[in-house]
Design a protein around this motif. Structure first.
Motif, short mmCIF file in Angstrom:
data_model
loop_
_atom_site.label_atom_id
_atom_site.label_comp_id
_atom_site.label_asym_id
_atom_site.label_seq_id
_atom_site.Cartn_x
_atom_site.Cartn_y
_atom_site.Cartn_z
N HIS A 192 -6.80 -3.01 -1.59
CA HIS A 192 -5.53 -2.87 -2.30
C HIS A 192 -5.59 -1.80 -3.37
O HIS A 192 -5.08 -1.98 -4.47
CB HIS A 192 -5.12 -4.21 -2.91
N HIS A 195 0.81 -1.21 0.00
CA HIS A 195 0.00 0.00 0.00
C HIS A 195 0.84 1.26 0.00
O HIS A 195 0.46 2.26 -0.59
CB HIS A 195 -0.96 -0.04 1.19
N SER A 224 -7.00 0.59 0.94
CA SER A 224 -6.19 -0.60 1.17
C SER A 224 -7.06 -1.73 1.70
O SER A 224 -6.88 -2.88 1.37
CB SER A 224 -5.05 -0.29 2.14
N ASP A 262 -7.86 6.06 1.02
CA ASP A 262 -7.21 4.82 1.44
C ASP A 262 -8.16 3.63 1.26
O ASP A 262 -8.97 3.33 2.13
CB ASP A 262 -6.79 4.97 2.91
#
Lengths: 474, 322
Positions: free
Chosen positions: B267, B65, B247, B245
């Protein structure tokens, strides 16, 4: 000797303050912050009688008890932080004239009151009415200090008031608390009779000037025969004697010391009866529960909790949200000053078990986060007050309670309905509580926008600690 | 009547007149005075956007990340395009809850740490702030953000009452509100690091909703008009840069989560300057069409951004090599 004693007193007071300051989120890193509470054998003895259990950390108290059999009430004179504060207050408030100071420090028969209180407390504790912590000097000091600094102690003004009165009483009699009330001092005093030594007056040298009484904090009467149950072994009298008539002697003839605690047979049996009678206060407890008696997570079920709780306020000091405050009437007479959650002040942090980490007696179990969240530990249940709830009563959307609910899946779910307001159809989401999933943390209540009396409120119903806590047919 | 008694009379009359005049003057001074001080005028927050960087979004995929953050920033022209040496950079991650990082309720430490590191490397002074729902210190510590920020060379700025003042917000619902004025006034640049989360009331919690954490006061009232309020927040804050974000995605039980079952791996990192485009992208990640989200429509109508990434000045997708 004075300088040395003051050094010790300052050191232990500083240590107490350090332990108190460290009782906080982010600072509590395995430090033995309960060490002073543990050092009072009264606490260990009380829980032994009421709960037939002593926390293992309480060995310090029994060590001090054992040392007292050799050295007397050195704890009172040299260690006890409460004693030190009262010592300072006595010093600041003392009269100017030497004769007045001598008069203040003469032994008074009323000093037996503390011994009577000790018997009452231990007797009552034996019958399951555990109030030792109410009068334990360290619990008293910790509780008051917590009231002074903790955001969750707004209800603590009464504690501060009581402490202020105790401070001022030092003007009338120096170390008033220590002489007349302190049951820990009384316990140590009884043990001090076993001492193989004592401060003995040489009648040949003594001119009966009385100066030995001038700075005698325990009022133990060194000018006649030293009362070992009252003597703080500070040594002021030996230092103040202009004739060097007072000295420490090992194995003095018994008649040189006064080994009476002042306790009469009548007083003794009276105290026993009083302690047994005090147990009647237990009958004030209601059969079910007080709705606002919401205990911290990990608290034992109510009778066992009360058997152990010292009301010391450590849990209230450490709580990062300040939700814990001392109970006044929420937990009955026996629960005075015990911790209850007040959602106006805070809420129970989901990933936090700090209160159990600092509880000296195990009244609040030392849980791991996993134990708390997976069982889960329920402190109560949230109830929606539909007459105050925005979606329920006013047809406005809100649902803050659902948003903040920390459990997964959420214990608050929404019920979507269409409501006609002013000819327009509006979609309204109403909160409902799943009592099986609700853990009673009170975050919903704390965050509810209805800001005087929240529209969703937690009560103790459904708390998992009590065997019959759930109100559902299982 | 002798002269001394005349003098006495005149003295008395003078004193009485003086007293009356004094009372009259005091009355005039305090008459109708508003003894309850009024609200001071609300402060304004300037735009933190760097001219010439408008309408951009880069999506970077990759299981590393931090590398994805670097790749996305690279495509935008590098962090230097946004941050100059000596800048004071305020970063607003989502640190609203007292949760461990893997539960997806807060911004990931890896992503937040990388953004801080990039800014520090560009010569900036970095402070990270949020006004969470739970105890601030607990939130920063348990989410892992404290550690990530500090080890990347930044500083966590815990909110306190003195940091808040009334500021101007938006045109729809809340013209003014209590906000973290002092940190915003301190900053030259502002970077948002929102997470990708489902939300019980407004569908999704992304960039625009993340600015909630700059507000104080009675925030719990804002839910009564949540779409309008979030749109107001998009008018209130014009950030230098947003690093969305993704992730991991909090797909259920939002915005708090609480169980690993609520989290899916994402991801993906989306960096850019168009908050509507970023949030539309995030909404799609969570399985929502942007049109379903009330505040995105409102924000697009106000011209705060575009839902369709193809309408952006710069839109790229890259894969970060791990």
């Amino acid at each position: 000797m004075r300088t040395l004693r003051r050094f010790y007193q300052a050191f232990f007071l500083a240590l107490f303050i350090a332990a108190f300051v460290l009782t906080a989120q982010g600072l509590l890193k395995g430090y033995p912050v309960t060490v002073f509470l543990d050092s009072s054998a009264l606490n260990g003895l009380g829980t032994l009688l009421s709960a037939q259990n002593i926390a293992y950390t309480m060995w310090i108290g029994f060590l001090i008890l054992a040392l007292t059999a050799f050295c007397g009430r050195f704890f009172c004179g040299w260690i006890c932080p409460l004693g030190t504060l009262f010592h300072i207050a006595s010093f600041l408030l003392r009269p100017k004239k030497t004769t007045d100071r001598i008069k203040q420090n003469l032994y008074s028969r009323a000093q037996v009151a503390k011994t009577l209180l000790l018997i009452v407390l231990l007797m009552a504790a034996g019958f399951g009415f555990m109030q030792v912590g109410l009068f334990d000097p360290i619990a008293l000091l910790t509780r008051t200090a917590a009231a002074l600094v903790s955001p969750g102690m707004r209800a603590g003004w009464l504690l501060i008031f009581i402490f202020a009165v105790l401070l001022l009483l030092n003007a009338w009699r120096p170390r008033f608390w220590c002489r007349y009330i302190c049951p820990q001092g009384a316990l140590l005093g009884l043990i001090a009779h076993l001492m193989p030594g004592g401060i003995v007056r040489d009648e040949e040298k003594c001119t009966d000037c009385g100066l030995c009484n001038r700075d005698c904090p325990g009022a133990c009467s060194p000018s006649t025969r030293t009362r070992m149950a009252e003597c703080f072994v500070c040594g002021n009298c030996m230092q103040d004697c202009p004739e060097n008539a007072l000295s420490w002697q090992w194995m003095p003839p018994r008649e040189k010391l006064d080994l009476q605690s002042g306790l009469t047979r009548r007083g003794f049996f009276g105290a026993i009866a009083g302690g047994a009678a005090a147990v009647a206060a237990l009958r004030t407890q209601p059969a079910a529960g007080y709705p606002a008696r919401i205990r911290p997570p990990g608290a034992l079920d109510e009778p066992h909790f009360l058997d152990r709780c010292l009301k010391c306020g450590q849990c209230m000091k450490v709580c990062p949200t300040g939700v814990l405050r001392p109970a006044l009437s929420e937990a009955g007479i026996s629960g005075l000053w015990t911790p209850v959650m007040d959602m106006e002040q805070g809420y129970c942090e989901y990933n936090c078990t700090l209160c159990g980490q600092v509880c000296p007696t195990g009244a609040i179990e030392r849980l791991t986060i996993a134990e708390k969240t997976e069982q889960p530990v329920k402190t109560g249940t949230a109830f929606v007050d539909r007459s105050r709830c925005l979606p329920w009563s006013f047809g406005r959307n809100c649902l803050v309670c659902e948003e903040v609910c920390p459990v997964s899946p959420k214990a608050i779910y929404k019920e979507t309905v269409e409501v006609e307001i002013d000819g327009k159809t509006v979609e309204i989401h109403r909160p409902r509580v799943d009592p099986e999933r609700c853990i009673g943390c009170g975050l919903c209540q704390h965050e509810c926008p209805v800001n005087d009396l929240a529209a969703i409120r937690v009560t103790s119903a459904g708390e998992s600690r009590s065997p019959d806590g759930s109100f559902f047919l299982q | 009547m002798n002269s001394s008694s005349r003098r006495c009379f005149l003295q008395r009359m003078g004193a009485a007149a003086g007293f009356t005049a004094g009372a009259a003057a005091l009355t005039g001074l305090f008459h109708n005075r508003n003894l309850v001080p009024g609200m001071p005028p609300a402060k304004t927050i300037p735009s933190f956007a760097v001219p010439g960087t408008e309408s951009m979004m880069v999506v970077a995929e990759g299981t590393d990340h931090a590398a994805a953050v670097r790749a996305a920033l690279q495509e935008l022209g590098g962090i230097q395009r946004f941050i100059k040496a000596g800048d004071r950079v305020l970063i607003k991650p989502n640190c609203a809850f007292d949760r461990p990082a893997h539960l997806g309720a807060t911004s990931s430490p890896a992503v937040t740490g990388e953004v801080v590191r990039q800014c520090v490397a560009a010569g900036a002074e970095v402070r990270v702030i949020d006004n969470p729902i739970n105890n601030p210190e607990g939130c920063f510590v348990k989410s892992g953000l404290m550690e990530a920020v500090q080890s990347a060379g930044g500083e966590v700025w815990l909110p306190s009452a003195s940091l808040f003042e009334r500021v101007q917000i938006g045109t729809l619902r809340i013209p003014e509100w209590e906000a973290l004025y002092r940190p915003l006034a301190w900053a030259d640049k502002l970077i948002g690091i929102p997470t990708v989360k489902s939300h019980n009331l407004c569908g999704v919690s992304l960039t625009m909703k993340n600015w909630y954490g700059l507000l104080g006061g009675e925030r719990n009232r804002l839910h009564q008009a949540i779409d309008e309020v979030i749109t107001d927040l998009a008018q209130f804050i014009r950030p230098t840069l947003v690093v969305l974000d993704g992730s991991r995605l909090l797909v259920s039980n939002g915005p708090t989560g609480g169980s690993p079952a609520d989290v899916r791996p994402g991801h993906v990192i989306a960096a850019g300057t168009d908050m509507v485009a970023l949030d539309s992208f995030g909404a799609r990640l969570l399985g929502h069409a942007p049109q379903e989200i009330g505040y995105l429509g409102m924000a697009a109508n106000l011209g705060l951004g575009v839902m369709d990434p193809e309408e952006l000045r710069l839109f790229k997708k890259v894969r970060a090599s791990s």
